[in-house]
Design a protein around this motif. Structure first.
Motif, PDB file in Angstrom:
ATOM      1  N   GLU A  98       0.851  -1.198   0.000  1.00  0.00           N
ATOM      2  CA  GLU A  98       0.000   0.000   0.000  1.00  0.00           C
ATOM      3  C   GLU A  98       0.883   1.245   0.000  1.00  0.00           C
ATOM      4  N   ARG A  99       0.433   2.304  -0.666  1.00  0.00           N
ATOM      5  CA  ARG A  99       1.130   3.592  -0.680  1.00  0.00           C
ATOM      6  C   ARG A  99       0.204   4.692  -0.178  1.00  0.00           C
ATOM      7  N   SER A 100       0.732   5.638   0.600  1.00  0.00           N
ATOM      8  CA  SER A 100      -0.087   6.755   1.073  1.00  0.00           C
ATOM      9  C   SER A 100      -0.361   7.716  -0.078  1.00  0.00           C
ATOM     10  N   LYS A 101      -1.435   8.483   0.065  1.00  0.00           N
ATOM     11  CA  LYS A 101      -1.801   9.416  -0.996  1.00  0.00           C
ATOM     12  C   LYS A 101      -0.759  10.503  -1.194  1.00  0.00           C
ATOM     13  N   ASP A 102      -0.120  10.933  -0.102  1.00  0.00           N
ATOM     14  CA  ASP A 102       0.889  11.985  -0.228  1.00  0.00           C
ATOM     15  C   ASP A 102       2.251  11.441  -0.649  1.00  0.00           C
ATOM     16  N   GLY A 103       2.375  10.096  -0.736  1.00  0.00           N
ATOM     17  CA  GLY A 103       3.623   9.486  -1.188  1.00  0.00           C
ATOM     18  C   GLY A 103       4.728   9.476  -0.159  1.00  0.00           C
ATOM     19  N   CYS A 104       4.404   9.869   1.103  1.00  0.00           N
ATOM     20  CA  CYS A 104       5.451   9.942   2.130  1.00  0.00           C
ATOM     21  C   CYS A 104       5.754   8.594   2.784  1.00  0.00           C
ATOM     22  N   THR A 105       4.781   7.698   2.753  1.00  0.00           N
ATOM     23  CA  THR A 105       4.973   6.394   3.379  1.00  0.00           C
ATOM     24  C   THR A 105       4.416   5.282   2.493  1.00  0.00           C
ATOM     25  N   VAL A 106       4.924   4.093   2.725  1.00  0.00           N
ATOM     26  CA  VAL A 106       4.383   2.891   2.096  1.00  0.00           C
ATOM     27  C   VAL A 106       4.228   1.830   3.174  1.00  0.00           C
ATOM     28  N   VAL A 107       3.296   0.907   2.958  1.00  0.00           N
ATOM     29  CA  VAL A 107       3.158  -0.247   3.841  1.00  0.00           C
ATOM     30  C   VAL A 107       3.907  -1.402   3.195  1.00  0.00           C
ATOM     31  N   GLN A 108       4.864  -1.934   3.929  1.00  0.00           N
ATOM     32  CA  GLN A 108       5.723  -2.991   3.382  1.00  0.00           C
ATOM     33  C   GLN A 108       5.468  -4.307   4.106  1.00  0.00           C
ATOM     34  N   ASN A 109       5.513  -5.395   3.348  1.00  0.00           N
ATOM     35  CA  ASN A 109       5.353  -6.744   3.876  1.00  0.00           C
ATOM     36  C   ASN A 109       6.688  -7.462   3.727  1.00  0.00           C
ATOM     37  N   SER A 110       7.244  -7.961   4.831  1.00  0.00           N
ATOM     38  CA  SER A 110       8.552  -8.621   4.796  1.00  0.00           C
ATOM     39  C   SER A 110       8.412 -10.058   5.301  1.00  0.00           C
ATOM     40  N   PHE A 111       8.913 -11.016   4.496  1.00  0.00           N
ATOM     41  CA  PHE A 111       8.912 -12.428   4.863  1.00  0.00           C
ATOM     42  C   PHE A 111      10.340 -12.884   5.128  1.00  0.00           C
ATOM     43  N   LEU A 112      10.475 -13.760   6.130  1.00  0.00           N
ATOM     44  CA  LEU A 112      11.788 -14.240   6.512  1.00  0.00           C
ATOM     45  C   LEU A 112      11.703 -15.716   6.862  1.00  0.00           C
ATOM     46  N   PHE A 113      12.724 -16.517   6.451  1.00  0.00           N
ATOM     47  CA  PHE A 113      12.813 -17.920   6.852  1.00  0.00           C
ATOM     48  C   PHE A 113      13.892 -18.035   7.921  1.00  0.00           C
ATOM     49  N   TYR A 114      13.485 -18.471   9.116  1.00  0.00           N
ATOM     50  CA  TYR A 114      14.411 -18.531  10.254  1.00  0.00           C
ATOM     51  C   TYR A 114      14.623 -19.979  10.681  1.00  0.00           C
ATOM     52  N   HIS A 115      15.887 -20.369  10.783  1.00  0.00           N
ATOM     53  CA  HIS A 115      16.264 -21.724  11.189  1.00  0.00           C
ATOM     54  C   HIS A 115      16.514 -21.736  12.695  1.00  0.00           C
ATOM     55  N   VAL A 116      15.720 -22.509  13.445  1.00  0.00           N
ATOM     56  CA  VAL A 116      15.900 -22.617  14.890  1.00  0.00           C
ATOM     57  C   VAL A 116      17.164 -23.415  15.166  1.00  0.00           C
ATOM     58  N   SER A 117      18.100 -22.825  15.907  1.00  0.00           N
ATOM     59  CA  SER A 117      19.397 -23.451  16.143  1.00  0.00           C
ATOM     60  C   SER A 117      19.520 -23.975  17.567  1.00  0.00           C
ATOM     61  N   GLN A 118      20.647 -24.585  17.855  1.00  0.00           N
ATOM     62  CA  GLN A 118      20.904 -25.205  19.147  1.00  0.00           C
ATOM     63  C   GLN A 118      20.798 -24.209  20.304  1.00  0.00           C
ATOM     64  N   ASN A 119      21.182 -22.954  20.067  1.00  0.00           N
ATOM     65  CA  ASN A 119      21.256 -21.975  21.150  1.00  0.00           C
ATOM     66  C   ASN A 119      19.981 -21.161  21.335  1.00  0.00           C
ATOM     67  N   ASP A 120      18.946 -21.435  20.558  1.00  0.00           N
ATOM     68  CA  ASP A 120      17.711 -20.643  20.635  1.00  0.00           C
ATOM     69  C   ASP A 120      16.799 -21.156  21.749  1.00  0.00           C
ATOM     70  N   THR A 121      17.213 -20.945  23.008  1.00  0.00           N
ATOM     71  CA  THR A 121      16.418 -21.416  24.139  1.00  0.00           C
ATOM     72  C   THR A 121      15.416 -20.366  24.602  1.00  0.00           C
ATOM     73  N   ALA A 122      15.665 -19.095  24.375  1.00  0.00           N
ATOM     74  CA  ALA A 122      14.723 -18.020  24.714  1.00  0.00           C
ATOM     75  C   ALA A 122      14.726 -17.061  23.526  1.00  0.00           C
TER      76      ALA A 122
END
Length: 254
Positions: free
Chosen positions: A66-90
Motif C-alpha cells: 500500500e502507498r499513502s496518498k501523499d507518497g510519504c509512506t508505504v506499507v511494506q510486507n517482509s517475509f523471513l525464513f528462520y532456522h531454529v538453532s541449538q542456542n535458541d532457548t529463549a
C-alpha cells in the motif's frame, strides 16, 4: 508496525525444536522516497539482552502492499525464513522500520517471542554409514561389485554441541557375520582414518575404514558407535548397516 507473526502451512506448535524452519512475516509503514521505501524492514534477534542484526542464508523477501496518498509512506510486507538453532532457548525476534545503526534504538519496531524446547545439548546425531569403492559412492539399495576380493570403504559421521565433545573417547567400528552373534571390533589391515571439525558451536567427527570382501563373507553387519570405551556395544549412540555378499554373482546388497 502493524504486526509480526509466524506464518506456516503446517499446524502451529506450542514449542519449536532445533532445526525447525519458521516463516516469519512483518507488516508495517516505511518512509518512502518517490513512492519507494527509503529502507526495507530490518530483522533482529535478542542476544544477551540486546537486539542484534541477523545474517541469513536467504535474505528477507519484501514487497509494497500500500502507498499513502501523499507518497510519504508505504506499507511494506517482509517475509523471513528462520532456522531454529541449538542456542535458541529463549528466542525473541524483532522487525523494525526507520532503523539506525543499532537494532531497536531508532524507528518503530515490533517483537515476537518464539517458544522453543530444551535443545538437549547431550544429544548426538549420526548419519547413515556411507559405502563406496575407489571410484564412487555406491547405491545402498543396489551395490554391485565384480566379485570377491574387492575392497569397500565405509564412512561414519557424528556431531554434537562442542560442549559435549568430552563425552567422546572412541569411535568404534564393530561387525558380526551372524544376526545373533556378539559385536566385535573390526580388525583393520590398514589404519583407520579419523578427522574432526569445530564450527558454529558444533563439533563433527569423521571416521573411515577399509573392508576387504573375502570368501568367508556372506551377511556382514557393521556398527559404528560413539563410546566412552573400546568395547563394542557400549556406545551411547550408533548407526548400523548390513552388507550381503552374493558369492555367485558378486552382488552386494544392503
Amino acid at each position: 508496525m502493524e504486526r509480526i507473526s509466524i506464518v506456516t502451512r503446517q499446524t502451529s506448535k506450542s514449542l519449536y525444536e532445533t532445526d525447525d524452519v519458521l516463516q516469519l512475516q512483518c507488516i508495517g509503514e516505511v518512509e518512502s522516497i518517490n513512492a519507494m521505501p527509503s529502507k526495507d524492514i530490518r530483522w533482529c534477534r535478542k542476544e544477551k539482552g540486546k537486539f542484534k542484526f541477523i545474517s541469513f542464508q536467504d535474505p528477507p523477501l519484501t514487497d509494497v502492499v500500500e502507498r499513502s496518498k501523499d507518497g510519504c509512506t508505504v506499507v511494506q510486507n517482509s517475509f523471513l525464513f528462520y532456522h531454529v538453532s541449538q542456542n535458541d532457548t529463549a528466542l525473541e525476534i524483532m522487525c523494525e522500520s526507520g532503523w539506525g545503526y543499532a537494532c531497536g534504538i531508532h524507528g518503530i519496531n515490533a517483537t515476537l517471542n518464539i517458544p522453543t524446547k530444551d535443545t538437549k545439548p547431550d544429544e548426538w546425531k549420526m548419519w547413515p554409514i556411507l559405502i563406496h569403492d575407489k571410484k564412487s559412492l555406491l547405491n545402498p539399495e543396489h551395490i554391485i561389485l565384480d566379485g570377491l576380493g574387492k575392497t569397500i570403504h565405509l564412512q561414519c559421521t557424528a556431531s554434537a554441541h562442542s560442549n559435549n565433545s568430552s563425552l567422546v573417547r572412541y569411535i568404534n567400528w564393530c561387525f558380526k557375520k551372524e544376526e545373533k552373534a556378539k559385536w566385535t571390533q573390526v580388525i583393520l589391515q590398514e589404519s583407520e582414518e579419523n578427522a574432526s571439525s569445530n564450527s558454529g558451536g558444533k563439533i563433527t567427527y569423521f571416521s573411515k575404514i577399509q573392508y576387504h570382501v573375502t570368501v568367508f563373507d556372506s551377511d556382514v553387519h557393521f556398527l559404528c558407535e560413539i563410546s566412552k570405551s573400546q568395547t563394542c556395544g557400549t556406545g551411547f549412540t550408533f548407526v548400523q548397516t548390513i552388507v550381503h555378499v552374493d558369492k555367485r554373482k558378486g552382488n552386494i546388497c544392503r
